[in-house]
Design a protein around this motif. Structure first.
Motif, PDB file in Angstrom:
ATOM      1  N   GLU A 268       0.838  -1.201   0.000  1.00  0.00           N
ATOM      2  CA  GLU A 268       0.000   0.000   0.000  1.00  0.00           C
ATOM      3  C   GLU A 268       0.876   1.255   0.000  1.00  0.00           C
ATOM      4  N   ARG A 269       1.945   1.236   0.813  1.00  0.00           N
ATOM      5  CA  ARG A 269       2.841   2.403   0.868  1.00  0.00           C
ATOM      6  C   ARG A 269       3.554   2.622  -0.462  1.00  0.00           C
ATOM      7  N   THR A 270       4.056   1.568  -1.085  1.00  0.00           N
ATOM      8  CA  THR A 270       4.777   1.754  -2.341  1.00  0.00           C
ATOM      9  C   THR A 270       3.837   2.159  -3.462  1.00  0.00           C
ATOM     10  N   ALA A 271       2.564   1.786  -3.344  1.00  0.00           N
ATOM     11  CA  ALA A 271       1.584   2.221  -4.346  1.00  0.00           C
ATOM     12  C   ALA A 271       1.344   3.723  -4.274  1.00  0.00           C
ATOM     13  N   ARG A 272       1.695   4.322  -3.148  1.00  0.00           N
ATOM     14  CA  ARG A 272       1.516   5.765  -2.966  1.00  0.00           C
ATOM     15  C   ARG A 272       2.810   6.536  -3.192  1.00  0.00           C
ATOM     16  N   SER A 273       3.778   5.904  -3.832  1.00  0.00           N
ATOM     17  CA  SER A 273       5.076   6.559  -4.047  1.00  0.00           C
ATOM     18  C   SER A 273       4.950   7.830  -4.866  1.00  0.00           C
ATOM     19  N   GLY A 274       3.944   7.887  -5.736  1.00  0.00           N
ATOM     20  CA  GLY A 274       3.778   9.080  -6.550  1.00  0.00           C
ATOM     21  C   GLY A 274       3.535  10.322  -5.732  1.00  0.00           C
ATOM     22  N   SER A 275       2.827  10.190  -4.610  1.00  0.00           N
ATOM     23  CA  SER A 275       2.538  11.354  -3.772  1.00  0.00           C
ATOM     24  C   SER A 275       3.469  11.464  -2.573  1.00  0.00           C
ATOM     25  N   LEU A 276       3.954  10.332  -2.050  1.00  0.00           N
ATOM     26  CA  LEU A 276       4.789  10.343  -0.860  1.00  0.00           C
ATOM     27  C   LEU A 276       6.280  10.226  -1.161  1.00  0.00           C
TER      28      LEU A 276
END
Length: 447
Positions: A268-276
């Motif tokens: 889940e965290r790596t899927a949000r790499s674009g924003s985080l």
């Protein structure tokens, strides 16, 4: 004659750690693996003016200026300088930390850390991240390297470990306990204002959650990444919950794999790499993976490359501490952990986290002069990682992680000339990195 005199002057400057005279260099003839994903450049030419790369081509396409010092790289693989993203300059392989601290803590700044830094540089490591040391000492050594007074890699440093409490009275100079969110913020502010590049958390599962949040929030407010140990499941869970940027190690005791909930949270965290931004992970697997083999064959302890810069008394002390590798407390749990590493590494690689080469360089038996190549070799020959992926994990991605990829990480025009050259085909035989033949840092030939 002018070129010869200039070369001798630069070599002398490199030997004593002083800034080199600006010169123009041409590295000619080798196969360039530049750290990007493009194909290797055969018969390459790399032009360097001062500390920067100015042009890249081939012997057919790029003339060598008449005033450039020509350095033959024929028969060599030419690569970006390596990075090691988890080193400890304050230790040099000794098996007894309490003894080492008691005997040598006062000699860190002037002897031990400079020795460690030079050993890394001679091994082809032109960039390194130190993740735990007395802050005044490590920042002084970083400054001395940047000013050219001593040789070493470009350093990015954490200063002290931030944790619930030091383990012993010997460690108060480099392990800072926090007692409240306010105390946590104050300690992060103190090291940030002193000039650290990253904040290191350890044992977050022993801290109160408001304290963890305070450390991460204060660090991020000051544009500093936060790295955290990942030895236990709750360290990972809490680190993900509060926004840690980079996890360290792959141990997780003797568990056969990472629990399903951790893998789901990672994905889940790596899927949000674009924003985080990317989530980084530094496995430091080779120190644990190689230990069973070291028990059977540890002739490398008798090598002399790790003696560089240390006093004869220190060398003798380290060797004595390693006389019985099977008795070293640091490795007590390794026989149970080692068989699980390959599976855990594969899980991390599949999670979307960006893996970085780091070694825990300096821990028992893990000498600075040989740690980095062993991690790369394990990834390729033990874990099946393509050589270019492992090389980029030791060059390109570390520069991205430290937000300096405009200047470091690849051999491309405009970047600092941090370059190594190794006889033979490194992409086919990555263990050749144990013998780096040439090292250039910021355009200065140091080996």
């Amino acid at each position: 004659m002018r070129l010869k005199a200039l070369a001798l002057a630069c070599a002398a400057a490199a030997t004593i750690g002083m800034p080199a005279l600006a010169e123009r260099l041409a590295l000619v003839g080798g196969t360039l693996v530049d750290g990007t994903l493009r194909e290797p450049i055969h018969n390459s030419v790399i032009l360097i003016d001062g500390d920067r790369i100015t042009a890249i081509g081939t012997v057919e396409s790029l003339p060598v200026p008449a005033d450039a010092r020509r350095v033959s790289t024929e028969g060599m693989t030419v690569l970006p300088g390596l990075w090691d993203m988890h080193v400890h300059l304050m230790i040099d392989g000794h098996a007894d930390y309490a003894h080492w601290d008691a005997a040598y803590l006062a000699k860190q700044r002037d002897v031990i850390m400079p020795a460690s830094a030079k050993q890394l540089l001679m091994a082809g490591v032109t960039g390194a991240r130190d993740l735990g040391a007395p802050p005044d000492d490590i920042l002084a050594v970083k400054k001395a390297i940047n000013e050219g007074r001593i040789p070493g890699p470009t350093l990015f440093v954490a200063g002290p470990f931030i944790q619930h409490a030091p383990y012993s009275a010997h460690e108060v100079s480099y392990r800072w306990g926090v007692s409240s969110p306010e105390d946590a913020r104050a300690k992060v502010r103190k090291i940030a204002e002193a000039g650290v590049d990253v904040v290191k958390l350890i044992d977050v599962d022993q801290m109160k959650e408001p304290e963890i949040k305070a450390v991460v929030d204060e660090a991020h407010a000051r544009h500093l990444p936060v790295v955290a140990h990942a030895h236990r499941p709750d360290e990972i869970r809490l680190g993900l919950k509060y926004g840690v940027d980079d996890f360290e190690h792959t141990a997780l005791a003797a568990a056969p794999e990472y629990p399903a909930d951790i893998m789901a949270a990672l994905e889940e965290r790596t899927a949000r790499s674009g924003s985080l931004g990317p989530l980084f992970w530094t496995p430091t697997a080779s120190i644990l993976y190689n230990y069973p083999a070291w028990l059977k064959e540890h002739e490398f302890i008798d090598a002399t490359d790790w003696h560089e810069g240390l006093t004869p008394e220190m060398v003798a002390d380290i060797k004595a501490s390693l006389a019985h590798p099977e008795r070293i407390p640091y490795f007590q749990g390794v026989p149970q952990r080692q068989p699980t590493l390959k599976r855990k590494f594969a899980q991390l690689r599949a999670s979307g986290a960006i893996l970085l080469i780091g070694t825990d360089s300096g821990v028992p038996m893990n000498f600075h002069s040989g740690s980095t190549w062993q991690e790369i070799d394990l990834w390729v020959n033990g874990f099946g990682v393509p050589a270019i992926e492992a090389i980029r994990a030791a060059t390109f991605w570390p520069a991205v992680a430290m937000k300096v990829d405009k200047d470091y990480g690849t051999v491309t025009e405009g970047k600092f000339a941090d370059i190594i050259a190794v006889k033979g085909d490194v992409m086919a035989h990555v263990d050749l990195l144990q013998r780096v033949d040439m090292v250039f840092k910021h355009g200065q030939q140091v080996k």
